[in-house]
Motif scaffolding. Structure first.
Motif, PDB file in Angstrom:
ATOM      1  N   LEU A  64       3.329   6.121   4.365  1.00  0.00           N
ATOM      2  CA  LEU A  64       2.679   7.373   3.983  1.00  0.00           C
ATOM      3  C   LEU A  64       1.265   7.409   4.555  1.00  0.00           C
ATOM      4  CD1 LEU A  64       3.805   7.602   0.250  1.00  0.00           C
ATOM      5  CD2 LEU A  64       4.646   8.950   2.173  1.00  0.00           C
ATOM      6  N   PRO A  65       0.797   8.587   4.951  1.00  0.00           N
ATOM      7  CA  PRO A  65      -0.566   8.681   5.504  1.00  0.00           C
ATOM      8  C   PRO A  65      -1.622   8.522   4.407  1.00  0.00           C
ATOM      9  CG  PRO A  65       0.401  10.849   5.294  1.00  0.00           C
ATOM     10  CD  PRO A  65       1.479   9.871   4.934  1.00  0.00           C
ATOM     11  N   ALA A  66      -2.825   8.157   4.812  1.00  0.00           N
ATOM     12  CA  ALA A  66      -3.931   8.030   3.856  1.00  0.00           C
ATOM     13  C   ALA A  66      -4.267   9.400   3.283  1.00  0.00           C
ATOM     14  CB  ALA A  66      -5.145   7.431   4.549  1.00  0.00           C
ATOM     15  N   GLY A  67      -4.739   9.401   2.043  1.00  0.00           N
ATOM     16  CA  GLY A  67      -5.108  10.643   1.365  1.00  0.00           C
ATOM     17  C   GLY A  67      -4.315  10.809   0.089  1.00  0.00           C
ATOM     18  N   ASP A  68      -4.313  12.029  -0.439  1.00  0.00           N
ATOM     19  CA  ASP A  68      -3.590  12.323  -1.678  1.00  0.00           C
ATOM     20  C   ASP A  68      -2.200  12.853  -1.356  1.00  0.00           C
ATOM     21  OD1 ASP A  68      -5.620  11.585  -3.449  1.00  0.00           O
ATOM     22  OD2 ASP A  68      -6.613  13.522  -3.233  1.00  0.00           O
ATOM     23  N   VAL A  69      -1.210  12.301  -2.046  1.00  0.00           N
ATOM     24  CA  VAL A  69       0.181  12.710  -1.879  1.00  0.00           C
ATOM     25  C   VAL A  69       0.660  13.253  -3.228  1.00  0.00           C
ATOM     26  CG1 VAL A  69       2.524  11.918  -1.362  1.00  0.00           C
ATOM     27  CG2 VAL A  69       0.584  10.957  -0.115  1.00  0.00           C
ATOM     28  N   ALA A  70       1.183  14.465  -3.241  1.00  0.00           N
ATOM     29  CA  ALA A  70       1.727  15.054  -4.464  1.00  0.00           C
ATOM     30  C   ALA A  70       3.052  14.370  -4.791  1.00  0.00           C
ATOM     31  CB  ALA A  70       1.938  16.545  -4.287  1.00  0.00           C
ATOM     32  N   VAL A  71       3.214  13.965  -6.052  1.00  0.00           N
ATOM     33  CA  VAL A  71       4.420  13.263  -6.487  1.00  0.00           C
ATOM     34  C   VAL A  71       5.078  14.072  -7.607  1.00  0.00           C
ATOM     35  CG1 VAL A  71       5.340  11.152  -7.518  1.00  0.00           C
ATOM     36  CG2 VAL A  71       3.373  11.028  -5.979  1.00  0.00           C
ATOM     37  N   ALA A 117       4.989  15.072 -12.939  1.00  0.00           N
ATOM     38  CA  ALA A 117       4.234  15.372 -11.726  1.00  0.00           C
ATOM     39  C   ALA A 117       2.871  14.685 -11.765  1.00  0.00           C
ATOM     40  CB  ALA A 117       4.062  16.877 -11.565  1.00  0.00           C
ATOM     41  N   GLY A 118       2.354  14.361 -10.586  1.00  0.00           N
ATOM     42  CA  GLY A 118       1.043  13.740 -10.454  1.00  0.00           C
ATOM     43  C   GLY A 118       0.699  13.539  -8.996  1.00  0.00           C
ATOM     44  N   ASP A 119      -0.271  12.664  -8.745  1.00  0.00           N
ATOM     45  CA  ASP A 119      -0.730  12.404  -7.379  1.00  0.00           C
ATOM     46  C   ASP A 119      -0.773  10.906  -7.113  1.00  0.00           C
ATOM     47  OD1 ASP A 119      -1.273  15.055  -6.465  1.00  0.00           O
ATOM     48  OD2 ASP A 119      -3.060  15.068  -7.742  1.00  0.00           O
ATOM     49  N   LEU A 120      -0.579  10.560  -5.853  1.00  0.00           N
ATOM     50  CA  LEU A 120      -0.720   9.194  -5.371  1.00  0.00           C
ATOM     51  C   LEU A 120      -1.845   9.205  -4.352  1.00  0.00           C
ATOM     52  CD1 LEU A 120       0.220   6.241  -4.871  1.00  0.00           C
ATOM     53  CD2 LEU A 120       1.897   7.170  -3.272  1.00  0.00           C
TER      54      LEU A 120
END
Length: 180
Positions: A105-112, A126-129
């Motif tokens: 996965l790329p760096a940064g925020d990923v929606a989960v 739901a949340g963020d990685l």
């Protein structure tokens, strides 16, 4: 010739460049400090479930348990959406599941978003990685002694050589003055 000054300069350089003594096994009272960065993780929860995901390279380990009792949940169907990509988690142990990603996965925020199904129960979490850039790519993340240590050692060696050269020059000048 005064031999004391060069010997003192070399002793000082040796003392400053000698690494500190480290305690070996069984002689260190302090617990070991963690090294490196912790892997990226996310925690999602509802009234019924807690889901934690830990990213280790291209492997996403998922831990699922009941919110009220912390009891591991087995045999759940977990559909995971990371930004736009969808994955099905596979059982991997007691309350453990995993997803193998085709690429990191790329760096940064990923929606989960996680969709859980267990018998008649269903839940949407739901949340963020957040994924940091690699620590070794950032020179500011390196400890200061590793950045400036070689420069300091070089400067000390240069001072020692200059001190030795000046003391020899003064010694030869005083010998020539005595001859005249």
């Amino acid at each position: 010739m005064n031999v004391l000054r060069p010997v003192a300069a070399l002793a000082l350089c040796g003392a400053l460049l000698t690494p500190p003594a480290l305690a070996h096994e069984g002689h260190d009272d302090a617990p070991a400090a963690p090294t490196g960065q912790a892997p990226p993780r996310f925690a999602l929860e509802s009234e019924a479930f807690e889901l934690v995901g830990v990213l280790q390279g291209q492997r996403l380990a998922i831990y699922l348990d009941r919110h009220a009792s912390n009891e591991p949940v087995n045999d759940a169907r977990i559909e995971l959406q990371l930004d736009e990509a969808r994955y099905s988690a596979q059982p991997h142990g007691n309350g453990e599941y995993e997803v193998m990603l085709p690429q990191p996965l790329p760096a940064g925020d990923v929606a989960v978003t996680a969709t859980l199904a267990l018998g008649q129960e269903a839940d949407l979490l739901a949340g963020d990685l957040h994924i940091e850039q690699a620590a070794h790519a950032d020179p500011a993340a390196m400890p200061a002694w590793r950045r400036y240590g070689p420069w300091a050692a070089g400067a000390l060696a240069l001072v020692a050589v200059l001190g030795l050269a000046l003391s020899r020059r003064k010694g030869s000048a005083s010998v020539e003055g005595a001859r005249a």
